[in-house]
Design an enzyme around this catalytic site. Structure first.
Site, short mmCIF file in Angstrom:
data_model
loop_
_atom_site.label_atom_id
_atom_site.label_comp_id
_atom_site.label_asym_id
_atom_site.label_seq_id
_atom_site.Cartn_x
_atom_site.Cartn_y
_atom_site.Cartn_z
N LYS A 291 -32.12 -136.87 -3.95
CA LYS A 291 -32.83 -136.19 -2.86
C LYS A 291 -34.28 -135.82 -3.22
O LYS A 291 -35.15 -136.66 -3.12
CB LYS A 291 -32.00 -135.00 -2.38
CG LYS A 291 -30.73 -135.46 -1.64
CD LYS A 291 -30.15 -134.45 -0.69
CE LYS A 291 -29.17 -135.07 0.29
NZ LYS A 291 -27.77 -135.09 -0.13
N ASP B 160 -23.13 -132.13 -9.96
CA ASP B 160 -23.84 -132.87 -8.93
C ASP B 160 -24.93 -131.96 -8.37
O ASP B 160 -24.66 -131.07 -7.57
CB ASP B 160 -22.86 -133.31 -7.84
CG ASP B 160 -23.56 -134.08 -6.72
OD1 ASP B 160 -24.80 -134.06 -6.66
OD2 ASP B 160 -22.84 -134.69 -5.90
N PHE C 179 -19.11 -132.89 -1.64
CA PHE C 179 -19.72 -134.14 -1.17
C PHE C 179 -20.47 -134.78 -2.33
O PHE C 179 -21.32 -134.15 -2.95
CB PHE C 179 -20.68 -133.89 -0.01
CG PHE C 179 -21.23 -135.17 0.56
CD1 PHE C 179 -20.46 -135.95 1.42
CD2 PHE C 179 -22.49 -135.63 0.20
CE1 PHE C 179 -20.94 -137.16 1.91
CE2 PHE C 179 -22.97 -136.84 0.69
CZ PHE C 179 -22.20 -137.59 1.55
C1 LIG Z 1 -26.76 -136.11 -0.39
C2 LIG Z 1 -25.81 -135.88 -1.50
C3 LIG Z 1 -25.23 -136.94 -2.20
C4 LIG Z 1 -25.45 -138.38 -1.80
O1 LIG Z 1 -26.76 -138.80 -1.95
P1 LIG Z 1 -27.20 -140.19 -1.29
O2 LIG Z 1 -28.62 -140.34 -1.70
O3 LIG Z 1 -27.01 -140.04 0.20
O4 LIG Z 1 -26.32 -141.24 -1.82
C5 LIG Z 1 -24.42 -136.65 -3.28
N1 LIG Z 1 -24.17 -135.39 -3.64
C6 LIG Z 1 -24.70 -134.34 -2.99
C7 LIG Z 1 -24.41 -132.96 -3.47
C8 LIG Z 1 -25.52 -134.54 -1.89
O5 LIG Z 1 -26.02 -133.50 -1.22
#
Ligand SMILES: *Cc1c(COP(=O)(O)O)cnc(C)c1O
Length: 407
Positions: free
Chosen positions: A255, A226, A141
């Site tokens: 986050k 990420d 994700f």
């Molecule tokens: C939450 C998340 C995102 C997206 O972040 P947003 O602030 O919702 O755009 C991307 N990568 C990972 C691993 C995430 O947990």
């Protein structure tokens, strides 16, 4: 005097908000530490931290102070000017990591969008315009922009939004042979979460992370981590890559970076950053002084032994309590994760019940998360008091019992 506020309820959500969420039936109005209260004054223990965001709990005094102070200094200038909080935060992130350059944005998706664009731009300007292939992983994700859902490995999030950006390949997570089978000289980047969050709280193995680094070096591709969910102390170290001894070329954080105030960052090296020139990429709010002031305060608190060293003890409390529930109810097939990102996968006979347990937990006064339909996910404040863990787990045990053995 302020005007009387209009009365709104959970029902209002169904009438005024785009129906892309299915929020809980209660509306939180106030939070302090790891406790939250709803419109009726009912108290909840928070094991979610807003999906790994409020890493220092709700309304941490240092963050409130930073927000108030900056709120009376300077809110916004645009990137036509720079500002002190952004420069301080960038300097501190560089001191604490592999990075030499920082780009600020506002969400995880935007930081990843910048990372993927940078990886392609670097390859196209330094190597060849045909070096555009991105290798990513099933169940990954990376956010909800069209590029990030396309790199993400969950087709349910990208179906129906085509045509999608091209030259993105997905292979199974933790499967180095599968990466070897698709990587070539046209690959510009491998994009991976060191711990897949939304994909079920799945940590990468040591061999996998090391192998990805080697393959990237061999094919002159960039390793993009990420760490939007796994970063900022969540794993027990400031960033999860520090567990593996594997350095990324680009890392994204969001986050918990702002502790609840929207901000994200993309970190990289001087060499890779040097591909960019003014005007090639940007964003209006990126590096906003309010956001950076709060994030600087959050980093100052999180990146200390007193917070980072407390994470393992809290994790142990979670694991012990989950194992005790399991001993009684035979609910989980696996309890996994790193630090305070914990996943508990339901036994095959309880598959599909994660949402029911989440709802029952809310009724008992506990906020938890799921990751998919079969995994309970816990991402509490990194400084959650041990007593709150105990109380919350007692509530979880009652909730699970009600779902498994309805009266
Ligand atoms: C939450 C998340 C995102 C997206 O972040 P947003 O602030 O919702 O755009 C991307 N990568 C990972 C691993 C995430 O947990």
């Amino acid at each position: 005097m302020a005007a009387e506020k209009m009365a709104v309820t959970r029902q209002t959500f169904d009438e005024v908000i785009l129906p892309v969420y299915a929020p809980a039936q209660f509306v939180p109005v106030k939070g302090k530490g790891s406790r939250v209260w709803d419109q009726q004054g009912k108290e909840y223990i928070d094991f979610t931290a807003g999906i790994a965001v409020t890493a220092l709990g709700h309304c941490h005094p240092a963050l409130v102070e930073a927000l108030k102070t900056q709120g009376e200094m300077l809110w916004h200038t645009s990137n036509v000017f720079t500002n002190e909080p952004a420069l301080r935060l960038a300097s501190k992130l560089i001191d604490a990591t592999f990075a030499e350059r920082v780009f600020f944005a506002n969400s995880g998706a935007e930081a990843n969008e910048a990372a993927f664009k940078l990886a392609r731009y670097y390859a196209s300007t330094r190597h060849s315009p045909y070096k555009s292939k991105i290798i990513a992983f099933h169940n990954a994700f990376h956010g909800r922009t069209l590029f990030t859902v396309s790199v993400g490995g969950q087709p349910k999030y990208s179906d129906g939004f085509g045509p999608k950006p091209a030259d993105i390949v997905h292979v199974p997570f933790n499967d180095l042979e599968a990466v070897k089978a698709v990587i070539d000289d046209h690959t510009c980047a491998i994009v991976v979460e060191p711990i897949q969050g939304e994909g079920g709280v799945m940590p990468a193995t040591q061999e996998f992370m090391q192998g990805l680094r080697q393959l990237c070096d061999q094919y002159q591709a960039l390793l993009v981590l990420d760490e939007v969910q796994s970063g900022m102390g969540r794993s027990g170290k400031l960033f999860a890559y520090q567990h593996y001894g594997v350095q990324p070329d680009i890392l994204t954080s969001a986050k918990a970076l702002g502790g609840g105030f929207p901000i994200s960052a993309m970190l990289t090296t001087n060499e890779i950053a040097s591909a960019m020139t003014p005007g090639v990429h940007g964003t209006t709010y990126g590096g906003n002084p309010l956001a950076c002031a709060v994030a600087e305060a959050a980093l100052d608190v999180i990146n200390t032994p007193s917070v980072l060293d407390g994470i393992e003890q809290r994790r142990q409390r979670f694991i012990e309590a989950l194992e005790a529930i399991n001993a009684k109810l035979d609910l989980f097939s696996e309890i996994r994760g790193k630090g305070l990102l914990i996943g508990a996968e339901l036994q095959p006979q309880h598959k599909g019940k994660a949402r029911d347990i989440l709802n029952a937990a809310a009724a008992e006064g506990l906020m938890i998360l799921t990751a998919g339909t079969d995994v309970l996910r816990f991402a509490p404040s990194l400084v959650i008091p041990l007593a709150d863990i105990g109380d919350g787990m007692a509530r979880l045990a009652r909730a699970a019992e009600k779902v498994l053995k309805p009266a």
